[in-house]
Structure formats: C-alpha cells, structure tokens
Design a protein around this motif. Structure first.
Motif, short mmCIF file in Angstrom:
data_model
loop_
_atom_site.label_atom_id
_atom_site.label_comp_id
_atom_site.label_asym_id
_atom_site.label_seq_id
_atom_site.Cartn_x
_atom_site.Cartn_y
_atom_site.Cartn_z
N PRO A 11 0.79 -1.22 0.00
CA PRO A 11 0.00 0.00 0.00
C PRO A 11 0.83 1.29 0.00
CG PRO A 11 -0.11 -1.09 2.14
CD PRO A 11 0.54 -2.06 1.19
N ARG A 19 5.11 10.92 -2.42
CA ARG A 19 4.79 10.71 -1.01
C ARG A 19 6.08 10.80 -0.19
NH1 ARG A 19 4.91 4.61 1.01
NH2 ARG A 19 4.20 4.91 3.13
N TYR A 24 11.38 8.64 0.94
CA TYR A 24 11.33 7.59 -0.10
C TYR A 24 11.95 8.01 -1.44
CZ TYR A 24 8.14 5.47 3.25
OH TYR A 24 7.60 4.93 4.39
N ASN A 75 8.08 -5.67 -1.40
CA ASN A 75 8.05 -4.56 -0.45
C ASN A 75 6.61 -4.50 0.05
OD1 ASN A 75 7.98 -2.25 1.02
ND2 ASN A 75 9.02 -0.97 -0.50
N ALA A 77 5.36 -2.86 2.30
CA ALA A 77 5.04 -1.52 2.85
C ALA A 77 4.44 -1.69 4.25
CB ALA A 77 4.15 -0.75 1.88
N ALA A 78 3.34 -1.00 4.56
CA ALA A 78 2.82 -1.05 5.93
C ALA A 78 2.36 -2.44 6.33
CB ALA A 78 1.70 -0.04 6.10
N HIS A 81 4.34 -4.78 8.81
CA HIS A 81 4.28 -4.68 10.26
C HIS A 81 2.98 -5.24 10.84
CE1 HIS A 81 7.55 -2.10 9.14
NE2 HIS A 81 6.73 -1.24 8.56
N HIS A 101 12.81 -2.81 1.76
CA HIS A 101 12.28 -1.53 2.24
C HIS A 101 13.16 -0.43 1.70
CE1 HIS A 101 9.51 -3.62 4.70
NE2 HIS A 101 10.49 -4.38 5.13
N ILE A 102 12.54 0.56 1.12
CA ILE A 102 13.29 1.68 0.53
C ILE A 102 14.01 2.45 1.64
CG2 ILE A 102 13.00 3.88 -0.71
CD1 ILE A 102 10.47 2.50 -2.03
N SER A 103 13.29 2.70 2.72
CA SER A 103 13.87 3.42 3.85
C SER A 103 14.51 2.44 4.82
CB SER A 103 12.77 4.22 4.57
OG SER A 103 11.82 3.34 5.15
N VAL A 105 14.07 1.10 7.90
CA VAL A 105 12.98 1.02 8.88
C VAL A 105 13.50 1.01 10.32
CG1 VAL A 105 11.15 0.04 7.45
CG2 VAL A 105 12.90 -1.47 8.36
N ARG A 108 13.72 4.36 12.03
CA ARG A 108 12.44 5.08 12.10
C ARG A 108 11.65 4.67 13.35
NH1 ARG A 108 9.62 4.76 6.43
NH2 ARG A 108 8.42 6.44 7.39
N ARG A 112 7.91 0.24 13.19
CA ARG A 112 8.43 -0.26 11.91
C ARG A 112 9.58 -1.25 12.11
NH1 ARG A 112 5.94 3.25 8.18
NH2 ARG A 112 5.60 5.30 9.10
#
Ligand code: DQA
Length: 149
Positions: A11, A19, A24, A75, A77-78, A81, A101-103, A105, A108, A112
């Motif tokens: 998502p 975004r 990202y 990926n 995404a949310a 988790h 994961h692009i970032s 996690v 953060r 995450r």
C-alpha cells in the motif's frame, strides 16, 4: 530466460516519488519498474511487477507465484508490520523471497522495527533507497541459479 520473478509492492507505493520524498526519494514506481526490467533483461529474468493497496490482492499474487514463479521480491510496505496473512502466503511459496524496504525502517519509529515477513524472507534489504529493488533482483538471480544446480 533463467527464471520468473514477481516484484510485489504494498500500500501507498503507487504514490512513490510524490509521497514523503525526503524519506522515499523522487523516483516513481514506474521508474523503479523500468529499472527493474532493464536489469532483469541483463540477468535473463522474466518479471511480473505489481502494486496494490489491498492485502488480498498481494496474497493472490503470492498464490499465483506458487504456480509459475522462481522467486519473489516484495516490499509489503505497511503490511510488513501487520500482516500474518502475507506471511502465511509466503510460507506457501517454495522459492527464494527477498524483502525490500526503501527506507531504513530500523532508523524510524519503533512500530516499523518488527516485520512479520522477515521470519520467512531469505534476505532483507532496507535503507538502500529504490536501488534495493535492483539488489534484490541480483540476489534472486543468484539464488535461482544455485537452486537449479
Ligand atoms: C516501507 C517502510 C514501511 O514501514 C512503510 O509502511 C512503507 C514503505 C519502505 O519501503 O521503506 O510504506 O516498506
């Protein structure tokens, strides 16, 4: 071709590039798909590239991958988790799985830091930006090749 890889995106990744670009980056998901296809051709991999905001669609693609794929790069995404359902679907897939994961996690928020998917993944890539997708494809190509020997 040496194998078929599904690249699955969860998502909000449809908004990539627009975004939270400070987290990202500025590349869109279409840019990522283009770069993945260029590298896949070099690695002699066939690609199915998908994104959905709906958990069941990601599960259905993992089920489809059971039929014809040699590896999955995901990926979530949310859903990373939250989703035991995606974890269970990945357990029903027999080939290699790389989580992306692009970032980073781990740098953060604490929520995450836990991933349901990591307990199934053969490798996890986080914090390499969208380059992580290309690293995942290289690793899958290697694992698929090793698995076919
Ligand atoms: C993400 C990290 C997740 O925590 C987040 O919910 C995302 C993207 C990443 O690529 O860095 O949507 O998976």
């Amino acid at each position: 071709m040496t194998g078929l890889v599904y690249v699955l995106n969860g998502p909000n990744l449809n908004l990539l590039g627009r975004r939270q670009p400070h987290i990202y980056g500025h590349e869109t998901l279409a840019d990522v798909e283009r770069d993945c296809r260029t590298l896949a051709a070099e690695l002699r991999l066939d690609l199915r590239f998908h994104q959905s905001n709906r958990e069941y669609e990601i599960i259905d693609w993992i089920h489809a991958a059971r039929e014809d794929a040699d590896g999955i790069a995901i990926n979530p995404a949310a859903f990373t988790h939250t989703s035991v359902a995606i974890l269970d679907a990945l357990h029903a897939f027999e080939g290699p799985v790389i989580e992306i994961h692009i970032s980073n996690v781990h740098k953060r928020e604490a929520f995450r830091h836990h991933s349901f998917v990591s307990s199934r993944a053969d490798g996890v890539i986080a914090g390499f930006g969208t380059q992580g997708y290309l690293l995942a494809l290289r690793r899958l190509a290697r694992l698929i090749e090793e698995g076919s020997k």
